[in-house]
Design a protein around this motif. Structure first.
Motif, PDB file in Angstrom:
ATOM      1  N   GLU A 289       5.064  37.698 -90.716  1.00 35.27           N
ATOM      2  CA  GLU A 289       4.671  37.479 -89.324  1.00 35.27           C
ATOM      3  C   GLU A 289       3.573  36.436 -89.228  1.00 35.27           C
ATOM      4  OE1 GLU A 289       5.209  38.206 -86.148  1.00 35.27           O
ATOM      5  OE2 GLU A 289       7.092  39.175 -86.713  1.00 35.27           O
ATOM      6  N   GLY A 290       2.636  36.512 -90.148  1.00 35.42           N
ATOM      7  CA  GLY A 290       1.511  35.587 -90.116  1.00 35.42           C
ATOM      8  C   GLY A 290       1.926  34.141 -90.339  1.00 35.42           C
ATOM      9  N   VAL A 291       2.943  33.940 -91.183  1.00 39.43           N
ATOM     10  CA  VAL A 291       3.334  32.567 -91.517  1.00 39.43           C
ATOM     11  C   VAL A 291       4.385  31.999 -90.562  1.00 39.43           C
ATOM     12  CG1 VAL A 291       4.344  31.101 -93.293  1.00 39.43           C
ATOM     13  CG2 VAL A 291       2.780  32.913 -93.943  1.00 39.43           C
ATOM     14  N   ILE A 292       5.447  32.757 -90.272  1.00 43.10           N
ATOM     15  CA  ILE A 292       6.529  32.188 -89.460  1.00 43.10           C
ATOM     16  C   ILE A 292       6.813  32.923 -88.156  1.00 43.10           C
ATOM     17  CG2 ILE A 292       7.747  31.066 -91.351  1.00 43.10           C
ATOM     18  CD1 ILE A 292       9.605  33.420 -91.536  1.00 43.10           C
ATOM     19  N   GLY A 293       6.020  33.953 -87.849  1.00 42.64           N
ATOM     20  CA  GLY A 293       6.235  34.674 -86.606  1.00 42.64           C
ATOM     21  C   GLY A 293       6.104  33.701 -85.434  1.00 42.64           C
ATOM     22  N   GLY A 294       7.113  33.630 -84.562  1.00 40.14           N
ATOM     23  CA  GLY A 294       6.991  32.773 -83.389  1.00 40.14           C
ATOM     24  C   GLY A 294       7.359  31.316 -83.596  1.00 40.14           C
ATOM     25  N   THR A 295       7.835  30.944 -84.797  1.00 34.32           N
ATOM     26  CA  THR A 295       8.232  29.540 -85.000  1.00 34.32           C
ATOM     27  C   THR A 295       9.753  29.451 -85.102  1.00 34.32           C
ATOM     28  OG1 THR A 295       8.061  29.823 -87.381  1.00 34.32           O
ATOM     29  CG2 THR A 295       6.128  28.955 -86.261  1.00 34.32           C
ATOM     30  N   ASP A 296      10.292  28.253 -84.869  1.00 32.50           N
ATOM     31  CA  ASP A 296      11.725  28.037 -85.036  1.00 32.50           C
ATOM     32  C   ASP A 296      11.959  27.339 -86.362  1.00 32.50           C
ATOM     33  OD1 ASP A 296      12.521  27.283 -81.553  1.00 32.50           O
ATOM     34  OD2 ASP A 296      12.479  29.174 -82.672  1.00 32.50           O
ATOM     35  N   TYR A 297      13.184  27.445 -86.882  1.00 32.86           N
ATOM     36  CA  TYR A 297      13.488  26.823 -88.168  1.00 32.86           C
ATOM     37  C   TYR A 297      13.182  25.324 -88.108  1.00 32.86           C
ATOM     38  CZ  TYR A 297      15.942  25.412 -92.398  1.00 32.86           C
ATOM     39  OH  TYR A 297      16.245  24.890 -93.627  1.00 32.86           O
ATOM     40  N   ASP A 298      12.411  24.878 -89.086  1.00 34.91           N
ATOM     41  CA  ASP A 298      12.021  23.462 -89.113  1.00 34.91           C
ATOM     42  C   ASP A 298      12.162  22.986 -90.553  1.00 34.91           C
ATOM     43  OD1 ASP A 298      10.735  21.026 -89.130  1.00 34.91           O
ATOM     44  OD2 ASP A 298       9.106  21.687 -87.831  1.00 34.91           O
ATOM     45  N   GLN A 299      13.112  22.093 -90.786  1.00 34.48           N
ATOM     46  CA  GLN A 299      13.416  21.710 -92.165  1.00 34.48           C
ATOM     47  C   GLN A 299      12.227  21.098 -92.887  1.00 34.48           C
ATOM     48  OE1 GLN A 299      15.741  18.403 -92.961  1.00 34.48           O
ATOM     49  NE2 GLN A 299      16.426  19.154 -94.936  1.00 34.48           N
ATOM     50  N   SER A 300      11.365  20.413 -92.132  1.00 36.17           N
ATOM     51  CA  SER A 300      10.250  19.744 -92.785  1.00 36.17           C
ATOM     52  C   SER A 300       9.148  20.730 -93.168  1.00 36.17           C
ATOM     53  CB  SER A 300       9.689  18.667 -91.872  1.00 36.17           C
ATOM     54  OG  SER A 300       9.298  19.259 -90.647  1.00 36.17           O
ATOM     55  N   LYS A 301       9.173  21.914 -92.526  1.00 35.47           N
ATOM     56  CA  LYS A 301       8.090  22.855 -92.809  1.00 35.47           C
ATOM     57  C   LYS A 301       8.517  24.023 -93.698  1.00 35.47           C
ATOM     58  CE  LYS A 301       5.297  22.175 -88.708  1.00 35.47           C
ATOM     59  NZ  LYS A 301       5.404  22.619 -87.316  1.00 35.47           N
ATOM     60  N   VAL A 302       9.821  24.235 -93.830  1.00 38.95           N
ATOM     61  CA  VAL A 302      10.278  25.460 -94.489  1.00 38.95           C
ATOM     62  C   VAL A 302       9.768  25.558 -95.922  1.00 38.95           C
ATOM     63  CG1 VAL A 302      12.477  24.554 -95.333  1.00 38.95           C
ATOM     64  CG2 VAL A 302      12.301  26.949 -94.695  1.00 38.95           C
ATOM     65  N   ASN A 303       9.590  24.404 -96.552  1.00 36.32           N
ATOM     66  CA  ASN A 303       9.060  24.353 -97.911  1.00 36.32           C
ATOM     67  C   ASN A 303       7.703  25.050 -98.005  1.00 36.32           C
ATOM     68  OD1 ASN A 303       8.986  23.622-100.521  1.00 36.32           O
ATOM     69  ND2 ASN A 303       9.072  21.414-100.141  1.00 36.32           N
ATOM     70  N   GLN A 304       6.787  24.651 -97.094  1.00 31.54           N
ATOM     71  CA  GLN A 304       5.455  25.254 -97.176  1.00 31.54           C
ATOM     72  C   GLN A 304       5.466  26.686 -96.655  1.00 31.54           C
ATOM     73  OE1 GLN A 304       4.129  22.081 -94.569  1.00 31.54           O
ATOM     74  NE2 GLN A 304       2.896  23.496 -93.406  1.00 31.54           N
ATOM     75  N   TRP A 305       6.393  27.037 -95.774  1.00 30.08           N
ATOM     76  CA  TRP A 305       6.476  28.422 -95.305  1.00 30.08           C
ATOM     77  C   TRP A 305       6.792  29.378 -96.448  1.00 30.08           C
ATOM     78  CZ3 TRP A 305      10.095  27.302 -90.556  1.00 30.08           C
ATOM     79  CH2 TRP A 305       9.321  26.812 -89.500  1.00 30.08           C
ATOM     80  N   THR A 306       7.837  29.041 -97.218  1.00 35.94           N
ATOM     81  CA  THR A 306       8.201  29.958 -98.303  1.00 35.94           C
ATOM     82  C   THR A 306       7.053  30.059 -99.304  1.00 35.94           C
ATOM     83  OG1 THR A 306       9.350  28.128 -99.386  1.00 35.94           O
ATOM     84  CG2 THR A 306      10.710  29.730 -98.216  1.00 35.94           C
ATOM     85  N   ALA A 307       6.422  28.913 -99.595  1.00 38.01           N
ATOM     86  CA  ALA A 307       5.316  28.948-100.548  1.00 38.01           C
ATOM     87  C   ALA A 307       4.177  29.813-100.007  1.00 38.01           C
ATOM     88  CB  ALA A 307       4.813  27.529-100.827  1.00 38.01           C
TER      89      ALA A 307
END
Lengths: 115, 113
Positions: A26-44
């Motif tokens: 929730e803290g990292v991706i809660g409320g965001t939409d899939y974004d290919q440029s950011k997904v890398n840092q989200w998973t990390a």
């Protein structure tokens, strides 16, 4: 001569880990939409935050945290895990989370360390 | 006095594990097209085969095998994993396999006992 509680084996608490992981997601991706440029840092970020919180518990475990984020486009995704360990002390917990545009699956594996 | 184990018998060898994974994946799904009704048993069969081959190595390790099978549909997939372990004895290996209709990602984590 008393050492540590030898009769009190440490067992992986799956519910606690579940709560920790949900909060991290929730803290990292809660409320965001899939974004290919950011997904890398989200998973990390998700795996790092989850691991930090788990380690803070100070229990005698080695941890493996795995996170998969997939865009919702109608594709099928299947995951499976198999573990060869000590079923009395080791355990795992998997959290499935989704929003409008993506799925997130996080798995935590905890393996007891012999003290 | 000969009472030590050679390093080969107690180390996590990435090439060896990688070979085991590739063989297990080929055996389970090589040559098949993505089928929703069968993907369940495929992923189970991949992890079980990997695990049984790994335990046959007879090394003092606990293993965790994960398998992801995804249909090729243009969707984006990102995976990450992080580990809190003993860097000198533990290791991991991930293999990415694909055919015309699906991707298969298998990760093996080996933790020394």
């Amino acid at each position: 001569m008393e050492e540590y509680n030898s009769g009190d084996e440490v067992i992986f608490n799956s519910d606690e880990a579940n709560t920790i992981v949900k909060e991290c997601i929730e803290g990292v991706i809660g409320g965001t939409d899939y974004d290919q440029s950011k997904v890398n840092q989200w998973t990390a970020n998700i795996v790092e935050h989850s691991l930090t919180h788990l380690v803070k518990q100070g229990r005698p475990f080695k941890y493996i945290v795995n996170c998969a984020i997939m865009q919702k486009t109608g594709a099928g995704l299947h995951t499976a895990n198999s573990c060869y360990w000590d079923t009395a002390t080791d355990g795992s917990c998997t959290v499935r989370w989704e929003n409008r545009t993506m799925y997130c699956v996080v798995s935590v594996f905890a393996v007891a360390v012999a003290l | 006095m000969d009472d030590y184990q050679t390093e080969e018998e107690t180390a996590f060898i990435v090439e060896e594990v990688s070979k085991i994974i590739k063989e297990s994946v080929e055996a389970a799904i090589g040559g098949n097209a993505y089928q929703h009704s069968r993907v369940n048993q495929w992923s189970t069969s991949v992890v079980e085969q990997c695990l049984s081959q790994l335990s046959k190595l007879g090394k003092p390790f606990k293993y965790i095998v994960t398998c992801i099978i995804m249909q090729k549909n243009g969707a984006g997939l990102q995976t990450a994993s992080t580990c809190f372990w003993d860097n000198s004895t533990d290791g991991s290996c991930a293999v990415r396999w694909e055919n015309k209709s699906m991707y298969c990602i298998v990760s093996v984590f080996g933790l020394a006992i």
